[in-house]
Each structure stands twice: as C-alpha cells, then as structure tokens.
Scaffold this motif. Sequence first.
Motif, short mmCIF file in Angstrom:
data_model
loop_
_atom_site.label_atom_id
_atom_site.label_comp_id
_atom_site.label_asym_id
_atom_site.label_seq_id
_atom_site.Cartn_x
_atom_site.Cartn_y
_atom_site.Cartn_z
N PHE A 107 0.76 -1.31 -0.01
CA PHE A 107 0.19 -0.05 -0.03
C PHE A 107 0.77 1.28 0.13
N LEU B 47 -1.84 7.28 1.95
CA LEU B 47 -2.34 8.34 1.31
C LEU B 47 -2.95 9.41 2.39
N HIS C 287 -5.70 5.84 5.38
CA HIS C 287 -6.01 5.72 3.88
C HIS C 287 -4.90 4.97 3.02
N GLN D 231 -3.50 2.97 -0.77
CA GLN D 231 -3.96 2.49 -2.04
C GLN D 231 -3.03 1.60 -2.50
N SER D 232 -3.58 0.47 -3.12
CA SER D 232 -2.83 -0.50 -3.76
C SER D 232 -3.38 -1.11 -5.33
N GLU E 201 -3.72 0.39 -7.63
CA GLU E 201 -4.80 1.66 -8.20
C GLU E 201 -6.13 1.52 -7.21
N ARG F 212 -8.29 2.09 -3.84
CA ARG F 212 -8.29 2.70 -2.31
C ARG F 212 -8.72 2.06 -1.58
N GLN G 296 -15.20 5.12 -5.94
CA GLN G 296 -13.93 5.41 -6.56
C GLN G 296 -13.97 4.95 -7.80
#
Length: 685
Positions: A75, A78, A109, A111-112, A114, A116, A137
């Motif tokens: 990840f 964010l 928060h 992201q992996s 693309e 979230r 998203q």
Amino acid sequence: MLRKLIIICFCLVSGLVSGQKILPIFSPNQQLTLQVNRSLDGRLTYQVYYKSKEIVGLSSLGFVLKKPAVSLQNFTLLGVDTSSHNSVWAPVYGEEREIRNQYKELIVHGQSAEIRVDFIFRVFNDGIGFRYQFPEQTGFQHFIIDEELTQFQMTGDHNAFWIPGDYDTNEYTYQKTHLSEIDATKAAAAEKDIALTALIGPHAVQSPLMMKSAEGIYINIHEAALINYPVMHLGLSGLTFTSLLTPDAVGNKAYLQTPFSTPWRTILISDRAEDILASRLILNLNAPTALTDVSWIKPQKFMGMWWEMHIGKANWPLAGGKHGANTANVKRYIDFAAKHGFDGVLVEGWNKGWEDWFGNWKEDVFDFVSPYPDYNIDSLSAYARAKGLRLIMHHETSGAVTNYERRMADAYQYMVDKGINTVKTGYVGRIIPRGEHHDSQWMVNHYARVAEKAAAYKLMVDSHESAHPTGLHRTYPNWMASEAARGSEFNNAPTLGIIPEHTTILPFTRLLGGPMDYTPGLFHMSLNQFDASRTTRVRSTLAKQLALYVTIYSPLQMAADLPENYEGHLDAFQFIKDVAVDWDEKRVIAAEPGEFVTIARKARGRSDWFIGSITDENAREMTVSLNFLDPGARYEAVIYRDADTADFEKNPEAYVITKSIVTRNSKLSFRLQRGGGCAVSLKKL
C-alpha cells in the motif's frame, strides 16, 4: 472532543516508505495500545499491547481479489485520520439499560494496485475492532473477494477454548488445549450427533475464540456487524491465525460493490476474565436500528411443546401415531403456561411436511401455512389469547432457503392473521441453493432478509442453525435470539451430549456475539422416561438448570421441560416464574472459562436482583458479596442451591431452598456440587 490529523508532511510520508511506525493510538484508559506499521515493501501490519506487554504481534492486513485479479498487500499511504468518541445509548432490551460507547479511532487511507482501501481501527478500554472500507472510486466498483489476509499473531502458546472450523455448523463440543495442540479433525471425528458438517481442516477453528496466556491475559477473537459478507473462520499456522472466509459453490468468498465496509474484526483483552463477559465492544460496533417503532418488540418467557419429541414421548410427523402437536396436547401446555404467568407456547411439528424433509435436499417440503388436520390453529390461537398468551410459530426450512424466501410473505401474513407475533426459524440440513453453506455470504444475507421481512409484519425472530451472532440484535432488534451453538437439545445426544463445563465456556465464546436460545430448565435428568432403551441423561443438577436463566442471556427464554416434570417441583419452578428476561444492570461476580461463572442481574424497571452461579464437573465453594444492592434497603433472598448430596451423575435432582433477609453488607456463601449450580432471587422489602 473531536481531533483530526491529516498527514501530509513529506518527510513523514517518505520516512514511512522506508518502513516505520505510522501512529500509535491508545485506549481511553491508556491500558491498550494499537500500533500500525508500514514495512519497506508497503505492507501494513498492526500490533496490540496491553499494559505495555505485546499481546498481538506483527500481523498483516490485505486481500486477494479474484475480479479484478489483483493482490492488495502493498500500500501507498495517502493519509491518516484520528478521532475520539464517547456516548451513551439505550438498547431496546438487553443486559443493561444504558451502554457506554467510548473509543479512540485511527483511519489509515491506503492505495494498492490503484484501488483505495481505508483501514479503520477503534481502540476501546477492553479491546480493539478494525475493518476494511472500500470507498466509492472511479474505475473500481464491482469486485469479488478471493481471500482476506487478516492475521492475528499470538505471542505465546496460549490455552484455548475452541471448536472445529466448519462452514455448516457450530454445534461442536468445546475443546481445551494449547494452540499447538489444536487438531480439529480429531475433535470432529469424536462427534456423531451433528446433522450436517463441512469441516475445513485440521488447524481451522471458529470464532469467538477464547484464549488465556501463561501470564493470565484473556484474549478473545471474533467479529462484529456481519452483513453482506461470509463468516470468518480462523486458520492456525504456528502461533498465527489467518482469516478463512466461507466460500460459495464455486469457491468465491464475496461479491461486493463500492462503497463497502467489511465486518469488524474484534480482539477483547483483559487480565480479568470478568471483564471479557462484561464487554460491550461487539455490540457497540454494530449500527443502531433503523426501526422507528420498536414498541411491539417484547422480551418473553415461554413454554415449549418441543422437548417431548426429543425424549421419545412424541414426534414431529403426523405419521406414526405419536404426533405431539395435536390440539388437546397443545391446550395442556397452554393451560400450564397460563397458570404460571408465561407469555407464550412454542409448538413444533404443527405443519404438514415432516414425513419427507430430513436429508432429502429438496424444495417445497413445507409451505408454512398448512397445519396438520389434528392441529386446530384457529381454536388454539383463540384459546391462548383468551388466557393472556400467544402461540409461537415454528418454521423449519429443512435447508430449502429459496423455498422459504418465496413463501415468507404468505407465512408471515398467516402468522399475523392468527395472532402470532414470534417465529422460531430452523435450517437443519444442506442448504438450497445447492452448494451454499450456512456461513456463506448468501446465507448471511438471507438471515438479514428474514429479520427485515419479519419486522415489516412486526414479528420477532429466534433463529436456529444460523451463523454465529455478531451483535446484530442492535441493528435488527426483532432478531432477538439465535441458537448457533451446542444447545440444550444436545442433552439427548447419545455420544457426547452436554458436558458440565460447556455452559461455563459459552459465556466466553458464543454469548459474546449475542443472546442464545439455549433452552434451559430441564428438571427430569434421566431421559428414559418414555423410552426405556435410552441411556442418555442430562449432565446437570436441577439447581444449575435454574442458574442458567441468569448466566446464559436471552430475551426469549424457554422453560424447556414437560409440564408434568415441573408439577413435582413447583417450589423450584418458582424461580423460573420469577426470573426476569430483560435487565437494567449486569454484574459479573466471578468467572473462569471452563470452570465457573457467577453473574448478578437487576430486572428491567424493578428493584429485584437475580444471581446465577454454575460450575463444571468440579464442586467448589462460592462467596458472593451483595454490595450491588441499594444502600439502606433490606431484601428477601430465596436461595435455590444444590443439596449436600447432589451430583450431576449420581443425584442430579436434589436441591434445597432457603430464605434469609440480606442487605448490601451481606455475603452469600454456598457450595456448587459437581456439575451444579445455585440460583438466587433477591426481592426488595
């Protein structure tokens, strides 16, 4: 006071990329610490400390998705939010009039690939809860879960109270071993009395999982708010548990759409066993009810035309000449229940179809609106109503859930038309749709649909053979109780039955998720009463059966035995008549899983208190301080205890009833005999 921290500092974020701690968060009383970390390769882990001692070691978080086919394990960070919460809310019914909900929250928060994902952690004084949230998203809406990678790394070879991981039943006998000694295959092989099993593997167990460390720390792993998601089982490797989600017929775990939040994964921690039983963490993690009118939801005490089928006096089918649910017999139950102030009578075997249901894996066995010809439901409903109580409907689905869903509206309207407001549902057998398990996402959604549909008709639900409860009686207060464990009916099981320690383990396991319809109150312990060939017996004293009304909580409590078995012990039956089913306060006096439990409860809206104390197969002396009573007040204590000669094997029905005047300065001392118990009624003078 709300506090929010957004991490945007470049040096901190870049430092995290090299593998650092994100942020510690402490419980309101500062006893628990949650530490979330990000490794060099971007993996998120968490640790939990209690009084500075590591309880949960570095444990990974993440998912493998089947569609899209990606792994969510590495990840990019964010941001981070923190906040605190402290409020009090009132349940519709329950073990307390008010419940405090206090915690610190951390949201990471990430992201992996693309996608979230938010990781939400809440730290309470008695444990933590965390869940995954997939926010709405762009470019990611529908997805399928292949595996959830949540880990719980234990820091020692703890003593554990566990049952085998199984996708279709939670009716096993509890095992007591070290983690390293868990062998679910061996434990399951000893079970011969469960209707349907789907064993996962030798090192898979179910939650709630209760553990105790060598240092005396109590740890419990479970889940809360199980909605639109499969049941989580636990696979053990070394000292690390990993989540095992229940699959469907093609191996998929969950079909989801953003925005979506998983159930909470919960860990209760304390150095006092009593704190585990007093916890409201799981309930607090469930959403409040959306029902605006709950006035029709009422806790109740009822008789059951039920046990006589288990002990050979009667049977469910009309064929065979022993049909129990006939008009004359049910009237007898109604008369007894009305005479002693009960609210209802449950009747099983009332409807057509019992001759062709078990093991046939077919639909259209039951229509839920066609009584047998010897069961006059109209006259019985009117007869019950005239005596101030109601019939309780039984809907055995035979596992044909699609059939039940097609017929629910007609079945519930039929209940309303007959003046019946409570239904006991059952799911014995393999599930239709074929290939689904009792613990699958499809069935979890079905149980919720039943609660929602029943609420539309103002009906209360008691589910049997359903998935383990996770506090959803807060969200669906008309879903008042579930069985979902080895209940009292297994006293008739010829192989293992109910061993005395079982009921001292249930409060630390099954009951943490919600009320259990255990069906206590058996007074005749030898089960050859109507069938001389039966060798099984209830492994409990009569006094313990009384105490179970306090130690095993349910707002729907059955007096499970036959009227004629109560007639010979009306002095002891008085406790069942008096004991409440709704409460203002709960005090856990003393407890140790697998050994003993003593609980005191104050009746809702009354000054009366009730105490239940139970033990395993070992006799023990108990002393209870009454310092919870009102200052300056005097109470009449009626004590229902094991006789000096009582023994669950040799003399189970021997009891003594004594009375005394007590105050908050008094102490009660009594001996719990082998497999025994003590029940106390405290009425303010």
